[in-house]
Write a protein that holds these residues in place. Structure first.
Motif, PDB file in Angstrom:
ATOM      1  N   SER A  15       1.120  -1.426  -0.062  1.00  0.00           N
ATOM      2  CA  SER A  15       0.024  -0.174   0.113  1.00  0.00           C
ATOM      3  C   SER A  15       1.002   1.152   0.062  1.00  0.00           C
ATOM      4  CB  SER A  15      -0.977  -0.056   1.070  1.00  0.00           C
ATOM      5  OG  SER A  15      -1.416   1.292   1.198  1.00  0.00           O
ATOM      6  N   LYS A  16       1.960   1.278   0.705  1.00  0.00           N
ATOM      7  CA  LYS A  16       2.934   2.302   0.937  1.00  0.00           C
ATOM      8  C   LYS A  16       3.429   2.586  -0.446  1.00  0.00           C
ATOM      9  CE  LYS A  16       6.301   4.884   3.618  1.00  0.00           C
ATOM     10  NZ  LYS A  16       6.891   4.844   4.846  1.00  0.00           N
ATOM     11  N   VAL A  17       3.943   1.373  -1.166  1.00  0.00           N
ATOM     12  CA  VAL A  17       4.444   1.557  -2.320  1.00  0.00           C
ATOM     13  C   VAL A  17       3.547   2.329  -3.614  1.00  0.00           C
ATOM     14  CG1 VAL A  17       5.330   0.271  -4.341  1.00  0.00           C
ATOM     15  CG2 VAL A  17       6.332  -0.168  -2.073  1.00  0.00           C
ATOM     16  N   ALA A  18       2.458   1.781  -3.362  1.00  0.00           N
ATOM     17  CA  ALA A  18       1.555   2.353  -4.353  1.00  0.00           C
ATOM     18  C   ALA A  18       1.239   4.071  -4.096  1.00  0.00           C
ATOM     19  CB  ALA A  18       0.022   1.710  -4.310  1.00  0.00           C
ATOM     20  N   ASP A  19       1.176   4.348  -2.837  1.00  0.00           N
ATOM     21  CA  ASP A  19       0.943   5.649  -2.495  1.00  0.00           C
ATOM     22  C   ASP A  19       2.072   6.585  -2.828  1.00  0.00           C
ATOM     23  OD1 ASP A  19      -0.671   5.199   0.768  1.00  0.00           O
ATOM     24  OD2 ASP A  19      -1.629   4.840  -1.346  1.00  0.00           O
ATOM     25  N   LEU A  20       3.331   6.154  -2.649  1.00  0.00           N
ATOM     26  CA  LEU A  20       4.473   6.770  -3.135  1.00  0.00           C
ATOM     27  C   LEU A  20       4.621   6.898  -4.560  1.00  0.00           C
ATOM     28  CD1 LEU A  20       7.035   5.252  -0.244  1.00  0.00           C
ATOM     29  CD2 LEU A  20       6.044   7.429  -0.502  1.00  0.00           C
ATOM     30  N   LYS A  21       4.230   5.875  -5.381  1.00  0.00           N
ATOM     31  CA  LYS A  21       4.181   6.069  -6.515  1.00  0.00           C
ATOM     32  C   LYS A  21       3.174   6.978  -7.084  1.00  0.00           C
ATOM     33  CE  LYS A  21       6.126   1.494  -7.775  1.00  0.00           C
ATOM     34  NZ  LYS A  21       5.732   0.202  -8.721  1.00  0.00           N
ATOM     35  N   LYS A  22       1.952   6.924  -6.601  1.00  0.00           N
ATOM     36  CA  LYS A  22       0.737   8.147  -6.911  1.00  0.00           C
ATOM     37  C   LYS A  22       1.588   9.396  -6.425  1.00  0.00           C
ATOM     38  CE  LYS A  22      -3.693   9.378  -5.841  1.00  0.00           C
ATOM     39  NZ  LYS A  22      -4.905   9.196  -4.874  1.00  0.00           N
ATOM     40  N   LYS A  23       2.261   9.627  -5.502  1.00  0.00           N
ATOM     41  CA  LYS A  23       2.714  10.893  -4.938  1.00  0.00           C
ATOM     42  C   LYS A  23       3.676  11.171  -5.902  1.00  0.00           C
ATOM     43  CE  LYS A  23       5.017  13.259  -1.122  1.00  0.00           C
ATOM     44  NZ  LYS A  23       5.470  13.232   0.180  1.00  0.00           N
ATOM     45  N   GLU A  24       4.650  10.352  -6.314  1.00  0.00           N
ATOM     46  CA  GLU A  24       5.574  10.457  -7.413  1.00  0.00           C
ATOM     47  C   GLU A  24       5.003  11.153  -8.684  1.00  0.00           C
ATOM     48  OE1 GLU A  24       9.416   8.665  -9.692  1.00  0.00           O
ATOM     49  OE2 GLU A  24       7.943   7.306  -8.366  1.00  0.00           O
ATOM     50  N   SER A  25       3.876  10.392  -9.255  1.00  0.00           N
ATOM     51  CA  SER A  25       3.425  10.935 -10.504  1.00  0.00           C
ATOM     52  C   SER A  25       2.528  12.513 -10.237  1.00  0.00           C
ATOM     53  CB  SER A  25       2.134  10.072 -10.851  1.00  0.00           C
ATOM     54  OG  SER A  25       2.670   8.773 -11.210  1.00  0.00           O
ATOM     55  N   GLU A  26       2.247  12.349  -9.155  1.00  0.00           N
ATOM     56  CA  GLU A  26       1.616  13.909  -8.701  1.00  0.00           C
ATOM     57  C   GLU A  26       2.646  15.020  -8.744  1.00  0.00           C
ATOM     58  OE1 GLU A  26      -0.530  13.159  -4.936  1.00  0.00           O
ATOM     59  OE2 GLU A  26      -2.263  12.433  -5.896  1.00  0.00           O
ATOM     60  N   ILE A  27       3.655  14.639  -8.414  1.00  0.00           N
ATOM     61  CA  ILE A  27       4.903  15.581  -8.285  1.00  0.00           C
ATOM     62  C   ILE A  27       5.501  15.816  -9.872  1.00  0.00           C
ATOM     63  CG2 ILE A  27       7.298  16.144  -7.718  1.00  0.00           C
ATOM     64  CD1 ILE A  27       6.689  14.332  -4.932  1.00  0.00           C
ATOM     65  N   TYR A  28       5.538  14.875 -10.625  1.00  0.00           N
ATOM     66  CA  TYR A  28       5.845  15.110 -11.863  1.00  0.00           C
ATOM     67  C   TYR A  28       4.642  15.960 -12.770  1.00  0.00           C
ATOM     68  CZ  TYR A  28       9.812  11.523 -12.285  1.00  0.00           C
ATOM     69  OH  TYR A  28      10.879  11.105 -12.297  1.00  0.00           O
ATOM     70  N   GLU A  29       3.408  15.900 -12.205  1.00  0.00           N
ATOM     71  CA  GLU A  29       2.422  16.489 -13.017  1.00  0.00           C
ATOM     72  C   GLU A  29       2.707  18.014 -12.533  1.00  0.00           C
ATOM     73  OE1 GLU A  29      -2.401  17.190 -12.772  1.00  0.00           O
ATOM     74  OE2 GLU A  29      -1.573  15.057 -11.988  1.00  0.00           O
ATOM     75  N   GLN A  30       2.905  18.135 -11.251  1.00  0.00           N
ATOM     76  CA  GLN A  30       3.198  19.527 -10.888  1.00  0.00           C
ATOM     77  C   GLN A  30       4.466  20.317 -11.429  1.00  0.00           C
ATOM     78  OE1 GLN A  30       3.510  19.437  -6.631  1.00  0.00           O
ATOM     79  NE2 GLN A  30       1.352  19.240  -6.496  1.00  0.00           N
ATOM     80  N   ILE A  31       5.607  19.574 -11.505  1.00  0.00           N
ATOM     81  CA  ILE A  31       6.782  19.793 -12.334  1.00  0.00           C
ATOM     82  C   ILE A  31       6.414  20.190 -13.880  1.00  0.00           C
ATOM     83  CG2 ILE A  31       8.803  19.207 -13.447  1.00  0.00           C
ATOM     84  CD1 ILE A  31       9.247  17.512 -10.612  1.00  0.00           C
ATOM     85  N   GLY A  32       5.369  19.524 -14.548  1.00  0.00           N
ATOM     86  CA  GLY A  32       5.088  19.927 -15.881  1.00  0.00           C
ATOM     87  C   GLY A  32       4.188  21.191 -16.077  1.00  0.00           C
ATOM     88  N   ARG A  33       3.361  20.869 -15.140  1.00  0.00           N
ATOM     89  CA  ARG A  33       2.791  22.288 -15.227  1.00  0.00           C
ATOM     90  C   ARG A  33       3.510  23.490 -14.810  1.00  0.00           C
ATOM     91  NH1 ARG A  33      -2.570  20.494 -11.659  1.00  0.00           N
ATOM     92  NH2 ARG A  33      -3.557  19.295 -13.342  1.00  0.00           N
ATOM     93  N   GLN A  34       4.574  23.329 -14.009  1.00  0.00           N
ATOM     94  CA  GLN A  34       5.431  24.705 -13.903  1.00  0.00           C
ATOM     95  C   GLN A  34       6.304  24.853 -14.980  1.00  0.00           C
ATOM     96  OE1 GLN A  34       7.116  24.442  -9.942  1.00  0.00           O
ATOM     97  NE2 GLN A  34       5.119  24.684  -9.026  1.00  0.00           N
ATOM     98  N   ALA A  35       6.730  23.729 -15.577  1.00  0.00           N
ATOM     99  CA  ALA A  35       7.587  23.873 -16.594  1.00  0.00           C
ATOM    100  C   ALA A  35       6.982  24.759 -17.849  1.00  0.00           C
ATOM    101  CB  ALA A  35       8.328  22.585 -16.825  1.00  0.00           C
ATOM    102  N   MET A  36       5.766  24.372 -18.193  1.00  0.00           N
ATOM    103  CA  MET A  36       4.821  24.851 -19.236  1.00  0.00           C
ATOM    104  C   MET A  36       4.647  26.367 -18.973  1.00  0.00           C
ATOM    105  SD  MET A  36       4.339  22.568 -21.517  1.00  0.00           S
ATOM    106  CE  MET A  36       3.130  23.252 -22.549  1.00  0.00           C
ATOM    107  N   GLU A  37       4.305  26.613 -17.605  1.00  0.00           N
ATOM    108  CA  GLU A  37       4.035  28.013 -17.376  1.00  0.00           C
ATOM    109  C   GLU A  37       5.231  28.869 -17.420  1.00  0.00           C
ATOM    110  OE1 GLU A  37       2.022  28.118 -13.596  1.00  0.00           O
ATOM    111  OE2 GLU A  37       0.476  26.940 -14.436  1.00  0.00           O
ATOM    112  N   ASN A  38       6.267  28.388 -16.760  1.00  0.00           N
ATOM    113  CA  ASN A  38       7.548  29.277 -16.603  1.00  0.00           C
ATOM    114  C   ASN A  38       8.795  29.102 -17.661  1.00  0.00           C
ATOM    115  OD1 ASN A  38       6.410  30.393 -14.203  1.00  0.00           O
ATOM    116  ND2 ASN A  38       7.018  28.462 -13.290  1.00  0.00           N
ATOM    117  N   TYR A  39       8.725  27.650 -18.341  1.00  0.00           N
ATOM    118  CA  TYR A  39       9.748  27.408 -19.269  1.00  0.00           C
ATOM    119  C   TYR A  39      11.228  27.359 -18.790  1.00  0.00           C
ATOM    120  CZ  TYR A  39       6.145  28.033 -22.799  1.00  0.00           C
ATOM    121  OH  TYR A  39       5.020  27.976 -23.304  1.00  0.00           O
TER     122      TYR A  39
END
Length: 133
Positions: free
Chosen positions: A38-62
Motif C-alpha cells: 500500500s505504501k509503495v502504491a501511495d508513494l508511486k502515486k505521489k511521485e506521479s503527482e509531483i511530476y504533474e506539478q513539475i510539468g505544469r510549472q515548466a509549461m508556465e515558466n519554461y
C-alpha cells in the motif's frame, strides 16, 4: 470516463484495505506485506503527482529553476520509495521462504506417514500366512 471510474474503484478498494489492515495484528507478516504494498502504491502515486506539478510549472515558466523545490521533493520521494520497495521485497522473500519451509515440512510428514504405513503393512505380512491370507 471508464479509466476514472476504475481509478476511483481502485482507490476505494485501497482505502478499504487500509481500514481492514488497521484492525489486523500489525506484527503479522501478511499485514506488514500488505502495508508495504500500500505504501509503495501511495508513494508511486505521489511521485506521479509531483511530476504533474513539475510539468505544469515548466509549461508556465519554461525554466528548470522554477521547480527546483519540487525536484528536491521528488528526490526525497524516490529515496523513500526505493527503501519501501526494498522492505517489501524482503517481506515477500520471507513469506516465500516460510511457505517453502511449510511445504517441505508437509512433504516430509507425508513421506514419513507413507513409510510408517509401509512398515505396518510389511509387519502384518510377516504375521500372515502367504497361502492362507
Amino acid at each position: 470516463m471508464a479509466s476514472n471510474l476504475f481509478g476511483d474503484l481502485g482507490s476505494s478498494l485501497g482505502g478499504l484495505m487500509k481500514g481492514f489492515s488497521a484492525l489486523m495484528p500489525q506484527d503479522d507478516p501478511a499485514v506488514k506485506e500488505m502495508n508495504a504494498q500500500s505504501k509503495v502504491a501511495d508513494l508511486k502515486k505521489k511521485e506521479s503527482e509531483i511530476y504533474e506539478q513539475i510539468g505544469r510549472q515548466a509549461m508556465e515558466n519554461y525554466g528548470a529553476e522554477a521547480f527546483a523545490e519540487l525536484a528536491v521533493t521528488l528526490e526525497a520521494n524516490k529515496t523513500e520509495l526505493a527503501a519501501t520497495e526494498e522492505a517489501l521485497a524482503m517481506l515477500v522473500k520471507e513469506r516465500e521462504e516460510r511457505e517453502a519451509a511449510a511445504k517441505a515440512e508437509a512433504e516430509a510428514r507425508r513421506l514419513a506417514e507413507e513409510a510408517e504405513e509401509e512398515a505396518r503393512r510389511k509387519a502384518m505380512e510377516a504375521f500372515t500366512c502367504p497361502s492362507c491370507g
